[in-house]
Each structure stands twice: as C-alpha cells, then as structure tokens.
Design a protein around this motif. Structure first.
Motif, PDB file in Angstrom:
ATOM      1  N   HIS A 122      50.621  38.048  58.160  1.00  0.00           N
ATOM      2  CA  HIS A 122      49.724  37.747  59.273  1.00  0.00           C
ATOM      3  C   HIS A 122      48.262  37.890  58.866  1.00  0.00           C
ATOM      4  N   ILE A 123      47.960  38.906  58.075  1.00  0.00           N
ATOM      5  CA  ILE A 123      46.583  39.110  57.610  1.00  0.00           C
ATOM      6  C   ILE A 123      46.176  38.005  56.645  1.00  0.00           C
ATOM      7  N   LEU A 124      47.025  37.749  55.646  1.00  0.00           N
ATOM      8  CA  LEU A 124      46.691  36.759  54.623  1.00  0.00           C
ATOM      9  C   LEU A 124      46.583  35.357  55.201  1.00  0.00           C
ATOM     10  N   PHE A 125      47.568  34.946  55.985  1.00  0.00           N
ATOM     11  CA  PHE A 125      47.587  33.577  56.486  1.00  0.00           C
ATOM     12  C   PHE A 125      46.498  33.337  57.532  1.00  0.00           C
ATOM     13  N   ALA A 126      46.217  34.341  58.365  1.00  0.00           N
ATOM     14  CA  ALA A 126      45.107  34.211  59.313  1.00  0.00           C
ATOM     15  C   ALA A 126      43.785  34.107  58.569  1.00  0.00           C
ATOM     16  N   ALA A 127      43.646  34.883  57.494  1.00  0.00           N
ATOM     17  CA  ALA A 127      42.410  34.837  56.701  1.00  0.00           C
ATOM     18  C   ALA A 127      42.214  33.468  56.063  1.00  0.00           C
ATOM     19  N   VAL A 128      43.292  32.891  55.521  1.00  0.00           N
ATOM     20  CA  VAL A 128      43.185  31.555  54.913  1.00  0.00           C
ATOM     21  C   VAL A 128      42.770  30.526  55.959  1.00  0.00           C
ATOM     22  N   GLY A 129      43.411  30.557  57.121  1.00  0.00           N
ATOM     23  CA  GLY A 129      43.069  29.618  58.183  1.00  0.00           C
ATOM     24  C   GLY A 129      41.625  29.744  58.613  1.00  0.00           C
ATOM     25  N   LEU A 130      41.153  30.974  58.766  1.00  0.00           N
ATOM     26  CA  LEU A 130      39.769  31.201  59.197  1.00  0.00           C
ATOM     27  C   LEU A 130      38.774  30.776  58.129  1.00  0.00           C
ATOM     28  N   LEU A 131      39.072  31.031  56.872  1.00  0.00           N
ATOM     29  CA  LEU A 131      38.162  30.645  55.801  1.00  0.00           C
ATOM     30  C   LEU A 131      38.017  29.132  55.713  1.00  0.00           C
ATOM     31  N   VAL A 132      39.125  28.406  55.873  1.00  0.00           N
ATOM     32  CA  VAL A 132      39.055  26.943  55.855  1.00  0.00           C
ATOM     33  C   VAL A 132      38.246  26.428  57.051  1.00  0.00           C
ATOM     34  N   ALA A 133      38.542  26.953  58.236  1.00  0.00           N
ATOM     35  CA  ALA A 133      37.818  26.510  59.438  1.00  0.00           C
ATOM     36  C   ALA A 133      36.335  26.841  59.334  1.00  0.00           C
ATOM     37  N   TYR A 134      36.022  28.042  58.843  1.00  0.00           N
ATOM     38  CA  TYR A 134      34.625  28.451  58.704  1.00  0.00           C
ATOM     39  C   TYR A 134      33.899  27.563  57.693  1.00  0.00           C
ATOM     40  N   TYR A 135      34.551  27.261  56.584  1.00  0.00           N
ATOM     41  CA  TYR A 135      33.934  26.413  55.559  1.00  0.00           C
ATOM     42  C   TYR A 135      33.595  25.041  56.138  1.00  0.00           C
ATOM     43  N   LEU A 136      34.533  24.458  56.872  1.00  0.00           N
ATOM     44  CA  LEU A 136      34.305  23.136  57.454  1.00  0.00           C
ATOM     45  C   LEU A 136      33.225  23.176  58.530  1.00  0.00           C
ATOM     46  N   TYR A 137      33.268  24.198  59.366  1.00  0.00           N
ATOM     47  CA  TYR A 137      32.367  24.245  60.515  1.00  0.00           C
ATOM     48  C   TYR A 137      30.920  24.470  60.110  1.00  0.00           C
ATOM     49  N   THR A 138      30.689  25.124  58.989  1.00  0.00           N
ATOM     50  CA  THR A 138      29.319  25.444  58.580  1.00  0.00           C
ATOM     51  C   THR A 138      28.845  24.619  57.385  1.00  0.00           C
ATOM     52  N   ARG A 139      29.590  23.586  57.021  1.00  0.00           N
ATOM     53  CA  ARG A 139      29.290  22.904  55.763  1.00  0.00           C
ATOM     54  C   ARG A 139      27.972  22.127  55.789  1.00  0.00           C
ATOM     55  N   LYS A 140      27.425  21.846  56.951  1.00  0.00           N
ATOM     56  CA  LYS A 140      26.145  21.133  57.014  1.00  0.00           C
ATOM     57  C   LYS A 140      24.949  22.072  57.036  1.00  0.00           C
ATOM     58  N   GLU A 141      25.184  23.362  57.022  1.00  0.00           N
ATOM     59  CA  GLU A 141      24.082  24.311  56.968  1.00  0.00           C
ATOM     60  C   GLU A 141      23.457  24.312  55.582  1.00  0.00           C
ATOM     61  N   SER A 142      22.187  24.657  55.509  1.00  0.00           N
ATOM     62  CA  SER A 142      21.507  24.731  54.220  1.00  0.00           C
ATOM     63  C   SER A 142      22.108  25.848  53.379  1.00  0.00           C
ATOM     64  N   ASN A 143      22.200  25.617  52.070  1.00  0.00           N
ATOM     65  CA  ASN A 143      22.778  26.581  51.126  1.00  0.00           C
ATOM     66  C   ASN A 143      24.193  26.996  51.549  1.00  0.00           C
ATOM     67  N   HIS A 144      24.940  26.021  52.036  1.00  0.00           N
ATOM     68  CA  HIS A 144      26.265  26.312  52.588  1.00  0.00           C
ATOM     69  C   HIS A 144      27.184  26.975  51.571  1.00  0.00           C
ATOM     70  N   PHE A 145      27.260  26.394  50.370  1.00  0.00           N
ATOM     71  CA  PHE A 145      28.197  26.922  49.379  1.00  0.00           C
ATOM     72  C   PHE A 145      27.811  28.339  48.960  1.00  0.00           C
ATOM     73  N   ILE A 146      26.536  28.598  48.826  1.00  0.00           N
ATOM     74  CA  ILE A 146      26.074  29.934  48.434  1.00  0.00           C
ATOM     75  C   ILE A 146      26.438  30.949  49.515  1.00  0.00           C
ATOM     76  N   LYS A 147      26.215  30.573  50.769  1.00  0.00           N
ATOM     77  CA  LYS A 147      26.557  31.476  51.879  1.00  0.00           C
ATOM     78  C   LYS A 147      28.054  31.749  51.918  1.00  0.00           C
ATOM     79  N   TYR A 148      28.842  30.708  51.670  1.00  0.00           N
ATOM     80  CA  TYR A 148      30.293  30.858  51.712  1.00  0.00           C
ATOM     81  C   TYR A 148      30.758  31.770  50.573  1.00  0.00           C
ATOM     82  N   ALA A 149      30.208  31.536  49.373  1.00  0.00           N
ATOM     83  CA  ALA A 149      30.569  32.375  48.230  1.00  0.00           C
ATOM     84  C   ALA A 149      30.154  33.826  48.471  1.00  0.00           C
ATOM     85  N   PHE A 150      28.977  34.001  49.073  1.00  0.00           N
ATOM     86  CA  PHE A 150      28.499  35.353  49.377  1.00  0.00           C
ATOM     87  C   PHE A 150      29.442  36.044  50.363  1.00  0.00           C
TER      88      PHE A 150
END
Length: 435
Positions: A224-252
C-alpha cells in the motif's frame, strides 16, 4: 480551509445526493465497521436501492446515459458478476454491493455535482481511521479494550500489535491499509492542487497528508505504501511538468523523500519495520503461500480457458483445494480463472483504457488550466494516482474483489473514461473553493 471542508452549503438536491453517496459508499467509508453498523445485508440493499432511485431522479441521468465505453463495460460487469453469482450460488451480500456500485457509476459518470461532497466525505472518513490508527498505537490499553469487543471472532489482534501491524478500528491491518492508501492519495492531491493554484489555505491539507502518511506507515503494509507512492509520484510529475525547473524540483523532491526515509529508518521503529519487511520478502510466508494460490488458479484456468468458472469461482471452488478461503491475491490471474481468455481480455482492456484516459485527462488539464475548476483537477489527479495504485496492487492483492477498493476503482475509472469522451464542464463557482 476549515470552513470550506467542514461546512457544506447544501441545496435540497445536494443534500439528498450526499445522503445517497453516504448510503451507497458505506462499505468503503465504514470499512470493516460496515458489518457492525449494518446488521443485515438486506437492510443495506433496501436503503441502497432507495438511495440510487433518489440519486437517479434528482440528477435525471437515467435519460442521459449514452452508449459509450464506460456504459458498455459497466453493463458487461453487471452481467458477468450476476452470472457468477447464480453459477456459484454464494456471497449474497457481496453480490448486491457489487451490482449496486456498478449501477451507481452508470448513473453518476456523466454528472459532476457529486464530486465535491464525495471527496469531502472520503477525507472525513479516512481521517477518522487515520486518527484511530495513531491513537491505538499510542495507547495499547485502548487497542485491547476496543478491538476484541468490535470483532470477537478475530484472534490475532495481540500478535499484530506486537509485530507492529496496526489495524486501527478495522478487523485487519490489510483492511486498514486499503482505507489509508486512498487517504494519502486524496489528501496529497488536495495539497498539490491548492499549492499550485496559489491558495493560502494550505495548512489543513498538509496536516491531513502528515496524519495519513503516519497512519499508513503504522499499518506495516509494504504494498500500500509503495504502490500509493508510485501513483502519487507519476501524478505529481504530470501535474507540475509545465512549471519552471520542473525536472530539478522533481529530482529534489525524490532526494529529500529518500533522505527522510533513510533517517526515519534509524529513529522511527514503524518505518524500520516496513523497510525490513521489504528486505525480507524472500522469507515472507505470506508471499510463499501465494505461490500455491496462484498455482491453483492457473490450474483451474487451464481446465476452463475460454469462459472460466464464473465470478466468485475462486473462493467457491478453488480456494479450498489450496487450503485457503479468500481470493487469489493476484487480480490478473484470478480474472483469467473466473472469466477465461474472452472475459479477461475485456477487463484487461478496460483497465488499460481507463488508465490511459486518466493520464490524458491530466495532460489536458495542464494545457487548459484556467478552464477547469479545482474539484475536477483534484478528481483527475486522484484518478491517475489511484488507478496506478490499483493496477500495481492487483499483482499482490485482491482490489477488484475487496469492496474497500473496488468501489473507488469503478468511480475513478468510469470518471476518467467519461471525461475523456465527453469533456469537462467550463469553470464555475466551484473553482473558488478548495474542494
């Protein structure tokens, strides 16, 4: 935020719809307390049918049901679950909960006014279970005084508590995990959407995320922890991908999260317990036993490859041959066992199609941010995260057969497919609210 989340301005229609939601989704909202709250399945069925009639009459959606992909799939599920019920002749209560859930999704999929109360109801219910989990970890006397009284037939509460698996107010720590996984998904989605839109009422969403995360770790459930985390990380990556320095923020974010988990391992016993369970998966008896369930499932599939043995067939006919009483702990092979290649391909196709629709919907929202209200952004974010969680959890669990998870799955999958086909409504006053 408190005035938004806790005080709902109801019209008569919204009030009636909210009551209908509470009745129809009671198995998910109450979790295993459902068996205590509802003394008889027949009582629930009667009230649910009345709630569906009220919902259908107020929304007028019976006249608006179109023959789209989600309608075809829901009707297909009604047919195969009904066929399986009559063929295998058991699980009266489970059958009706399943059918009523499918019918609710059929009425609700093209109607938006219930989304906000639905999210609020889910958050309140999940916060209740999260707080109960934390309180019972802090007070063993409360745990031992309450749980055996609620579930007198369960004999493992002492073992689970000593091993660090918190059931909260549910009858099993897995049940608690099934409730708290969507809790962290919904609360995190609210926090991210609110933060991205620059709203200043972020404290309560952040508080909910923290409470839900702590409670989820206390369950000791890896999947439940692992699979919820994967789902949230994918959704978060997609939802914020148009923000400036998106990849750096995601990696951080990933680095900070990993560092926090690493530090927590040495200072928080419950985190160490969960991570140690990952490290010792090869010796986990629960996993080793599942190989036997899967072997029995595949043997049955080989004997009935085209149409299977019918829904509920594994529990009715196969489980006893492998010394078990539950489901197969792998949705994908149980689908083959019960529905054969023909039914299996239809269900697999729907799972892929709904997930793709959810991803495309979130992409559309990013490109047309100003045209969609806050509630629909949260629904789309949650849909992506939950459908990914569900797809991954289906490898090791029974989410298509557990009412605590399949009710939400059908809601979010049909929501995603319908929005992809029919589009989003133009922004309205709901955009001014956090939910």
């Amino acid at each position: 935020m408190i005035d938004v989340c806790m005080v709902i301005r109801f019209s008569k229609n919204k009030f009636a719809n909210t009551v209908a939601l509470l009745v129809i989704l009671l198995p998910t909202l109450a979790a295993s307390l459902y068996s205590i709250v509802v003394p008889s399945s027949r009582i629930y069925i009667i009230f649910s049918i009345l709630a569906l009639l009220i919902f259908a009459c107020l929304t007028g959606n019976v006249r608006k049901i179109s023959l789209d992909a989600s309608t075809v799939f829901l009707l297909f599920m009604v047919c195969i679950v009904t066929y399986g019920y009559f063929k295998n002749g058991i699980f009266y209560g489970e059958y009706w909960i399943y059918i009523l859930t499918l019918i609710f999704c059929l009425f609700a999929k093209n109607y938006d006014d219930w989304h906000r109360p639905f999210l609020i109801i889910c958050m309140i219910s999940e916060l209740f279970f999260a707080c109960a989990t934390i309180l019972m970890r802090m007070s063993s006397s409360l745990y031992y005084d309450v749980l055996p009284q609620l579930y007198p037939d369960v004999t493992l509460f002492n073992y689970w508590y000593q091993e660090g698996y918190m059931t909260g107010l549910t009858d099993h720590y897995s049940t608690n995990g099934m409730i708290l996984a969507p809790a962290i998904i919904i609360s995190f989605a609210v926090y991210i959407v609110v933060t991205k839109e620059g709203k200043n009422k972020k404290i309560l969403p952040l508080f909910l995320v923290s409470i839900d995360l702590i409670a989820l770790f206390l369950t000791g459930k890896r999947a439940h922890i692992l699979f919820a985390a994967v789902g949230l990380l994918v959704a978060y990556y997609l939802y914020t991908r148009k923000e400036s320095n998106h990849f750096i923020k995601y990696a951080f974010l990933l680095i900070v999260g990993l560092c926090a988990i690493y530090m927590s391992y040495y200072f928080i016993p419950q985190v160490a317990n969960v991570l140690d369970r990952f490290a010792n998966m090869g010796e986990d008896q629960n996993i080793l036993l599942r190989f036997g369930y899967w072997a029995g499932t595949l043997k049955s599939f080989n004997q009935h490859p085209f149409f299977g043995i019918g829904w509920y067939g594994f529990k009715a006919k196969v489980a006893e041959t492998v010394g078990y009483t539950g489901n197969a702990h792998n949705v994908y092979i149980q689908i083959l066992c019960e529905n054969g290649v023909i039914g299996g391909l239809i269900i697999y196709s729907w799972m892929i199609y709904a997930l793709i629709c959810s991803l495309k919907n979130l992409g559309w929202i990013i490109r047309n941010d100003s045209e969609v209200g806050t509630t629909e952004k949260i629904m789309s974010f949650v849909s992506v995260a939950y459908l990914i969680f569900f797809a991954l959890y289906s490898v090791t669990g029974n989410p298509l057969y557990d009412m605590y998870t399949y009710q939400l799955y059908f809601i979010f999958s049909t929501y995603s497919a319908s929005k992809r086909q029919h589009g989003y409504s133009r922004i309205d006053n709901s955009s001014k609210e956090i939910l």
